[in-house]
Design a protein around this motif. Structure first.
Motif, PDB file in Angstrom:
ATOM      1  N   TYR A   6      47.811  36.350  39.638  1.00  0.00           N
ATOM      2  CA  TYR A   6      47.295  36.810  40.924  1.00  0.00           C
ATOM      3  C   TYR A   6      46.325  37.980  40.755  1.00  0.00           C
ATOM      4  CZ  TYR A   6      51.135  34.002  42.604  1.00  0.00           C
ATOM      5  OH  TYR A   6      51.982  32.952  42.842  1.00  0.00           O
ATOM      6  N   LEU A   7      46.523  38.763  39.691  1.00  0.00           N
ATOM      7  CA  LEU A   7      45.665  39.915  39.461  1.00  0.00           C
ATOM      8  C   LEU A   7      44.369  39.563  38.725  1.00  0.00           C
ATOM      9  CD1 LEU A   7      48.278  42.628  38.462  1.00  0.00           C
ATOM     10  CD2 LEU A   7      47.031  42.422  40.605  1.00  0.00           C
ATOM     11  N   ALA A   8      44.367  38.453  38.019  1.00  0.00           N
ATOM     12  CA  ALA A   8      43.195  38.071  37.223  1.00  0.00           C
ATOM     13  C   ALA A   8      41.914  37.977  38.059  1.00  0.00           C
ATOM     14  CB  ALA A   8      43.465  36.777  36.482  1.00  0.00           C
ATOM     15  N   PRO A   9      41.911  37.302  39.223  1.00  0.00           N
ATOM     16  CA  PRO A   9      40.672  37.256  40.009  1.00  0.00           C
ATOM     17  C   PRO A   9      40.221  38.639  40.477  1.00  0.00           C
ATOM     18  CG  PRO A   9      42.247  35.646  40.836  1.00  0.00           C
ATOM     19  CD  PRO A   9      42.944  36.465  39.821  1.00  0.00           C
ATOM     20  N   HIS A  10      41.177  39.516  40.756  1.00  0.00           N
ATOM     21  CA  HIS A  10      40.816  40.863  41.194  1.00  0.00           C
ATOM     22  C   HIS A  10      40.178  41.655  40.056  1.00  0.00           C
ATOM     23  CE1 HIS A  10      42.756  40.274  45.040  1.00  0.00           C
ATOM     24  NE2 HIS A  10      43.837  39.821  44.413  1.00  0.00           N
ATOM     25  N   HIS A  11      40.685  41.478  38.863  1.00  0.00           N
ATOM     26  CA  HIS A  11      40.102  42.156  37.714  1.00  0.00           C
ATOM     27  C   HIS A  11      38.685  41.642  37.448  1.00  0.00           C
ATOM     28  CE1 HIS A  11      43.533  44.548  36.548  1.00  0.00           C
ATOM     29  NE2 HIS A  11      44.327  43.491  36.633  1.00  0.00           N
ATOM     30  N   LEU A  12      38.486  40.350  37.580  1.00  0.00           N
ATOM     31  CA  LEU A  12      37.141  39.795  37.404  1.00  0.00           C
ATOM     32  C   LEU A  12      36.176  40.328  38.461  1.00  0.00           C
ATOM     33  CD1 LEU A  12      37.951  36.076  36.511  1.00  0.00           C
ATOM     34  CD2 LEU A  12      37.069  37.863  35.003  1.00  0.00           C
ATOM     35  N   ARG A  13      36.662  40.446  39.682  1.00  0.00           N
ATOM     36  CA  ARG A  13      35.814  40.971  40.760  1.00  0.00           C
ATOM     37  C   ARG A  13      35.438  42.428  40.504  1.00  0.00           C
ATOM     38  NH1 ARG A  13      31.830  40.424  44.020  1.00  0.00           N
ATOM     39  NH2 ARG A  13      32.076  41.451  46.017  1.00  0.00           N
ATOM     40  N   VAL A  14      36.388  43.200  39.974  1.00  0.00           N
ATOM     41  CA  VAL A  14      36.110  44.600  39.653  1.00  0.00           C
ATOM     42  C   VAL A  14      35.022  44.692  38.584  1.00  0.00           C
ATOM     43  CG1 VAL A  14      37.099  46.654  38.552  1.00  0.00           C
ATOM     44  CG2 VAL A  14      38.341  45.498  40.360  1.00  0.00           C
ATOM     45  N   VAL A  15      35.107  43.856  37.579  1.00  0.00           N
ATOM     46  CA  VAL A  15      34.097  43.851  36.521  1.00  0.00           C
ATOM     47  C   VAL A  15      32.733  43.484  37.105  1.00  0.00           C
ATOM     48  CG1 VAL A  15      33.374  42.701  34.397  1.00  0.00           C
ATOM     49  CG2 VAL A  15      35.755  43.407  34.692  1.00  0.00           C
ATOM     50  N   ASP A  16      32.693  42.477  37.965  1.00  0.00           N
ATOM     51  CA  ASP A  16      31.432  42.077  38.593  1.00  0.00           C
ATOM     52  C   ASP A  16      30.856  43.197  39.453  1.00  0.00           C
ATOM     53  OD1 ASP A  16      31.469  39.588  37.443  1.00  0.00           O
ATOM     54  OD2 ASP A  16      32.344  38.579  39.206  1.00  0.00           O
ATOM     55  N   LEU A  17      31.689  43.862  40.237  1.00  0.00           N
ATOM     56  CA  LEU A  17      31.210  44.945  41.099  1.00  0.00           C
ATOM     57  C   LEU A  17      30.688  46.120  40.283  1.00  0.00           C
ATOM     58  CD1 LEU A  17      33.870  44.974  43.949  1.00  0.00           C
ATOM     59  CD2 LEU A  17      31.481  44.303  44.112  1.00  0.00           C
ATOM     60  N   ARG A  18      31.366  46.442  39.187  1.00  0.00           N
ATOM     61  CA  ARG A  18      30.886  47.536  38.337  1.00  0.00           C
ATOM     62  C   ARG A  18      29.553  47.203  37.692  1.00  0.00           C
ATOM     63  NH1 ARG A  18      36.632  49.348  35.761  1.00  0.00           N
ATOM     64  NH2 ARG A  18      37.281  50.596  37.549  1.00  0.00           N
ATOM     65  N   ALA A  19      29.394  45.957  37.252  1.00  0.00           N
ATOM     66  CA  ALA A  19      28.126  45.540  36.663  1.00  0.00           C
ATOM     67  C   ALA A  19      27.008  45.589  37.700  1.00  0.00           C
ATOM     68  CB  ALA A  19      28.249  44.133  36.087  1.00  0.00           C
ATOM     69  N   GLU A  20      27.306  45.171  38.921  1.00  0.00           N
ATOM     70  CA  GLU A  20      26.310  45.213  39.988  1.00  0.00           C
ATOM     71  C   GLU A  20      25.941  46.655  40.336  1.00  0.00           C
ATOM     72  OE1 GLU A  20      25.918  43.663  44.585  1.00  0.00           O
ATOM     73  OE2 GLU A  20      27.393  42.741  43.279  1.00  0.00           O
ATOM     74  N   ALA A  21      26.934  47.542  40.350  1.00  0.00           N
ATOM     75  CA  ALA A  21      26.673  48.952  40.632  1.00  0.00           C
ATOM     76  C   ALA A  21      25.821  49.578  39.529  1.00  0.00           C
ATOM     77  CB  ALA A  21      27.984  49.705  40.789  1.00  0.00           C
ATOM     78  N   ASP A  22      26.092  49.235  38.288  1.00  0.00           N
ATOM     79  CA  ASP A  22      25.282  49.749  37.180  1.00  0.00           C
ATOM     80  C   ASP A  22      23.845  49.256  37.276  1.00  0.00           C
ATOM     81  OD1 ASP A  22      27.367  51.185  36.097  1.00  0.00           O
ATOM     82  OD2 ASP A  22      27.940  49.596  34.681  1.00  0.00           O
ATOM     83  N   ALA A  23      23.659  48.001  37.603  1.00  0.00           N
ATOM     84  CA  ALA A  23      22.309  47.458  37.755  1.00  0.00           C
ATOM     85  C   ALA A  23      21.576  48.142  38.895  1.00  0.00           C
ATOM     86  CB  ALA A  23      22.377  45.952  37.994  1.00  0.00           C
ATOM     87  N   HIS A  24      22.274  48.374  39.982  1.00  0.00           N
ATOM     88  CA  HIS A  24      21.659  49.052  41.131  1.00  0.00           C
ATOM     89  C   HIS A  24      21.284  50.490  40.762  1.00  0.00           C
ATOM     90  CE1 HIS A  24      20.808  49.895  45.298  1.00  0.00           C
ATOM     91  NE2 HIS A  24      21.633  50.930  45.265  1.00  0.00           N
ATOM     92  N   ARG A  25      22.166  51.181  40.061  1.00  0.00           N
ATOM     93  CA  ARG A  25      21.907  52.552  39.641  1.00  0.00           C
ATOM     94  C   ARG A  25      20.698  52.618  38.714  1.00  0.00           C
ATOM     95  NH1 ARG A  25      26.584  53.420  37.364  1.00  0.00           N
ATOM     96  NH2 ARG A  25      27.617  53.509  39.365  1.00  0.00           N
ATOM     97  N   LEU A  26      20.593  51.676  37.786  1.00  0.00           N
ATOM     98  CA  LEU A  26      19.451  51.646  36.873  1.00  0.00           C
ATOM     99  C   LEU A  26      18.155  51.346  37.620  1.00  0.00           C
ATOM    100  CD1 LEU A  26      20.958  49.782  33.804  1.00  0.00           C
ATOM    101  CD2 LEU A  26      20.240  52.174  33.921  1.00  0.00           C
ATOM    102  N   ALA A  27      18.212  50.449  38.595  1.00  0.00           N
ATOM    103  CA  ALA A  27      17.016  50.125  39.369  1.00  0.00           C
ATOM    104  C   ALA A  27      16.548  51.336  40.170  1.00  0.00           C
ATOM    105  CB  ALA A  27      17.303  48.951  40.297  1.00  0.00           C
ATOM    106  N   LEU A  28      17.480  52.078  40.757  1.00  0.00           N
ATOM    107  CA  LEU A  28      17.102  53.283  41.500  1.00  0.00           C
ATOM    108  C   LEU A  28      16.509  54.342  40.579  1.00  0.00           C
ATOM    109  CD1 LEU A  28      19.977  53.804  44.100  1.00  0.00           C
ATOM    110  CD2 LEU A  28      17.613  53.157  44.522  1.00  0.00           C
ATOM    111  N   ALA A  29      17.080  54.497  39.414  1.00  0.00           N
ATOM    112  CA  ALA A  29      16.558  55.482  38.462  1.00  0.00           C
ATOM    113  C   ALA A  29      15.142  55.119  38.032  1.00  0.00           C
ATOM    114  CB  ALA A  29      17.478  55.585  37.254  1.00  0.00           C
ATOM    115  N   ALA A  30      14.886  53.841  37.814  1.00  0.00           N
ATOM    116  CA  ALA A  30      13.545  53.400  37.417  1.00  0.00           C
ATOM    117  C   ALA A  30      12.555  53.613  38.552  1.00  0.00           C
ATOM    118  CB  ALA A  30      13.581  51.937  37.003  1.00  0.00           C
TER     119      ALA A  30
END
Length: 63
Positions: A6-30
């Motif tokens: 039951y926790l596996a999909p939530h962990h995958l979603r957390v990884v996806d959200l963190r990756a998206e946040a990092d991409a957004h942060r890098l785009a703003l910095a650029a």
């Protein structure tokens, strides 16, 4: 009952959200690094205009 399935999909979603946040942060910095000079120049120009308006000699009053 084991909570892992039951926790596996939530962990995958957390990884996806963190990756998206990092991409957004890098785009703003650029984006900021390219426009920082323009923003600085416009800001100082506005400060200069404001100082000129504030230090303008008063106009003589017409009575």
């Amino acid at each position: 009952m084991n909570p892992e399935p039951y926790l596996a999909p939530h962990h995958l979603r957390v990884v996806d959200l963190r990756a998206e946040a990092d991409a957004h942060r890098l785009a703003l910095a650029a984006k900021r690094s390219g426009s920082q000079d323009l923003r600085t120049r416009v800001g100082w120009t506005l400060v200069e205009v404001g100082l000129r308006l504030a230090s303008a000699p008063p106009r003589p009053r017409i009575a």
